[in-house]
Each structure stands twice: as structure tokens, then as C-alpha cells.
Design a protein around this motif. Structure first.
Motif, PDB file in Angstrom:
ATOM      1  N   GLY A 110     -13.636  51.214  46.078  1.00  0.00           N
ATOM      2  CA  GLY A 110     -14.698  49.518  45.776  1.00  0.00           C
ATOM      3  C   GLY A 110     -14.886  48.996  44.249  1.00  0.00           C
ATOM      4  O   GLY A 110     -15.462  47.817  44.718  1.00  0.00           O
ATOM      5  N   ARG A 111     -13.414  48.881  43.161  1.00  0.00           N
ATOM      6  CA  ARG A 111     -13.806  48.280  42.132  1.00  0.00           C
ATOM      7  C   ARG A 111     -12.771  47.002  43.222  1.00  0.00           C
ATOM      8  O   ARG A 111     -12.781  46.155  42.412  1.00  0.00           O
ATOM      9  CB  ARG A 111     -13.614  49.197  41.030  1.00  0.00           C
ATOM     10  CG  ARG A 111     -14.501  50.395  40.542  1.00  0.00           C
ATOM     11  CD  ARG A 111     -14.402  50.845  39.534  1.00  0.00           C
ATOM     12  NE  ARG A 111     -12.800  51.339  39.710  1.00  0.00           N
ATOM     13  CZ  ARG A 111     -12.177  52.724  38.483  1.00  0.00           C
ATOM     14  NH1 ARG A 111     -12.582  52.961  37.623  1.00  0.00           N
ATOM     15  NH2 ARG A 111     -11.263  53.287  39.570  1.00  0.00           N
ATOM     16  N   GLN A 112     -12.025  47.064  43.706  1.00  0.00           N
ATOM     17  CA  GLN A 112     -11.361  46.390  43.502  1.00  0.00           C
ATOM     18  C   GLN A 112     -11.567  44.935  43.700  1.00  0.00           C
ATOM     19  O   GLN A 112     -12.324  45.199  44.819  1.00  0.00           O
ATOM     20  CB  GLN A 112     -10.194  47.151  44.589  1.00  0.00           C
ATOM     21  CG  GLN A 112      -9.105  47.810  44.712  1.00  0.00           C
ATOM     22  CD  GLN A 112      -8.708  48.393  45.483  1.00  0.00           C
ATOM     23  OE1 GLN A 112      -7.044  47.311  46.037  1.00  0.00           O
ATOM     24  NE2 GLN A 112      -8.583  49.778  46.687  1.00  0.00           N
ATOM     25  N   GLU A 113     -10.496  44.354  44.000  1.00  0.00           N
ATOM     26  CA  GLU A 113     -11.158  43.154  44.562  1.00  0.00           C
ATOM     27  C   GLU A 113     -11.828  42.861  45.818  1.00  0.00           C
ATOM     28  O   GLU A 113     -11.244  43.594  46.278  1.00  0.00           O
ATOM     29  CB  GLU A 113     -10.562  41.949  44.534  1.00  0.00           C
ATOM     30  CG  GLU A 113     -10.276  40.590  44.111  1.00  0.00           C
ATOM     31  CD  GLU A 113     -10.403  40.087  45.391  1.00  0.00           C
ATOM     32  OE1 GLU A 113     -10.960  39.429  46.146  1.00  0.00           O
ATOM     33  OE2 GLU A 113      -9.594  40.239  46.456  1.00  0.00           O
ATOM     34  N   PRO A 114     -12.408  42.766  46.395  1.00  0.00           N
ATOM     35  CA  PRO A 114     -13.398  42.128  48.309  1.00  0.00           C
ATOM     36  C   PRO A 114     -11.880  42.246  49.389  1.00  0.00           C
ATOM     37  O   PRO A 114     -11.752  42.690  49.975  1.00  0.00           O
ATOM     38  CB  PRO A 114     -14.397  41.014  47.824  1.00  0.00           C
ATOM     39  CG  PRO A 114     -14.778  41.275  46.707  1.00  0.00           C
ATOM     40  CD  PRO A 114     -13.793  41.308  45.731  1.00  0.00           C
ATOM     41  N   GLY A 115     -11.392  40.642  48.112  1.00  0.00           N
ATOM     42  CA  GLY A 115      -9.634  40.228  48.971  1.00  0.00           C
ATOM     43  C   GLY A 115      -8.802  41.494  49.433  1.00  0.00           C
ATOM     44  O   GLY A 115      -8.420  42.198  50.893  1.00  0.00           O
TER      45      GLY A 115
END
Length: 232
Positions: free
Chosen positions: A195-200
Motif C-alpha cells: 500500500g505504500r506504492q504510488e496510487p497510480g
């Protein structure tokens, strides 16, 4: 799965799970927007809630100020809200061929009440299987963040934490671990993402997985015809 292999529902059911602050609501909305733009009928909903009675139960179980809510009462309120949600909203939408996206489902009860509250994962699972008449998502997206990241996200805005969000970090640590165990035991039904990844980037990975699930569901509901002269 949403039903037995012999009678699959024509729609597709996707659930988002994860700890508080994992980004489920954002990713559920982004997925719904992408699928609508692709021409699909989409029902975007949440738990507890999703129906008139469900929203009232949501307030009772999550808002502060309603007196003591013991663990069993909490589990039963969530199950009651889910029963109405499935009966009044989710199953009818799936039967007409819609894509249903829900922010939380049975997994949250297994983890929060079964593990976090100590009621037992199997007992809570059985309660919710009965409440939903055995309706499971076709795909569950687990957004994984640790308890510190989740709390930082929740407290960054002006909204106060609800009853579950305000539990200590140890509770949320147990919740995260339980979610991972649940997902790792069913790799065919879960998509686990950091979940720490960039939202896109998260949104793209989720859309790709849902597209694959749609293709697989279409093959089951609308199988290719047998060649002329060939019988099963």
C-alpha cells in the motif's frame, strides 16, 4: 467465489481489504471510475453500510458515544449489516451482471473481530458465511501497510478516528498480520499489494487483475460453443 461453479453469477464481485489507512477507499473509487469509463455498470459500496439499515448500524458500531460495545455485540452488528448489504444490494447487482466493488467484506470481520477481538477466526467466519448465504468475492485486493503508516495517514486530516481506528498500535499490528495470513492462504482469490506504492501504480495493477478476472468470468458464464458435430 460468488457461487458454486455450476451456477456462477454473471457479475463480478471485488472486495478491498486492509488495515485502517491502507488506501482502500481511494483505490476502490479509482477502480470504479476506470471500469465505468470502459462501459461497465459498477456498484461501488462499503461496509459496514451500503444500505439504509447498514448505515445506521455503521454509526452504532463505529462512532464513539454509544456506550460499551462488547466484542460479540460488535461481531453481530457487522454481520447483520453485511446480511442486509448482500441481500438488498450486492447479490441483486451481481445477478443483473454488474461489477460490485466493496470497501471491506467478510475478511475484515474474520481479522478484526475473530483475531483482533479474540473471538476466533473460524467462529466469525462461520457467522458471516451464514449471514451472506455463502457469497464470497471473486477477487479480494489486500492493500498492506504497517500500523505506523496507517496511523500517520489516518491522523493527517481533520477527521477523528473511529472506535476501531483508535485502537492501540498492537491491535493494528495483529490485524495486519492476520490479513496477510488470510490472503497468503488463498493466493488464487487474493491480490496482495504494498500500500505504500504510488496510487497510480496501485490502480494500474488492480485494474489489470480485475480485467483478467472479468475475462475468466466471461469464459465461464459464456463458454465458447462446441464445434459443429462435437458433443460433450
Amino acid at each position: 467465489m460468488t457461487s458454486s461453479p455450476e451456477t456462477p453469477l454473471p457479475g463480478l464481485f471485488v472486495a478491498f481489504e486492509g488495515g485502517d489507512g491502507a488506501g482502500k477507499s481511494t483505490q476502490a473509487r479509482l477502480l470504479a471510475d476506470a471500469l465505468r469509463n470502459a462501459g461497465h455498470e459498477v456498484v461501488l459500496t462499503r461496509e459496514p453500510g451500503g444500505t439504509a439499515i447498514g448505515e445506521k448500524l455503521r454509526a452504532l458500531v463505529l462512532e464513539h458515544g454509544h456506550g460499551e460495545v462488547d466484542a460479540r455485540t460488535e461481531a453481530l452488528i457487522f454481520a447483520a449489516s453485511r446480511a442486509a448489504h448482500v441481500e438488498q444490494s450486492i447479490r441483486p447487482a451481481l445477478e443483473r451482471g454488474s461489477l460490485v466493488i466493496t470497501d471491506r467484506y467478510i475478511g475484515s470481520s474474520i481479522v478484526y473481530q475473530g483475531v483482533g477481538r479474540g473471538l476466533g477466526a473460524d467462529a466469525v467466519r462461520d457467522l458471516n458465511v451464514w449471514a451472506t448465504d455463502g457469497l464470497w468475492p471473486d477477487l479480494t485486493v489486500l492493500l498492506d501497510v504497517d500500523e505506523a503508516e496507517g496511523r500517520a495517514r489516518r491522523t493527517a486530516g481533520e477527521a477523528a478516528e473511529d472506535r476501531l481506528e483508535s485502537e492501540p498500535d498492537e491491535f493494528h499490528r495483529d490485524v495486519r498480520a492476520a490479513f496477510r495470513r488470510l490472503a497468503e492462504a488463498r493466493p488464487d482469490a487474493y491480490l496482495i499489494l504494498d500500500g505504500r506504492q504510488e496510487p497510480g501504480a496501485l490502480a494500474a495493477a488492480i485494474l489489470a487483475a480485475v480485467t483478467r478476472a472479468l475475462e475468466a468470468r466471461s469464459a465461464v458464464v459464456h463458454p465458447a460453443p462446441h464445434p459443429a458435430g462435437v458433443r460433450k
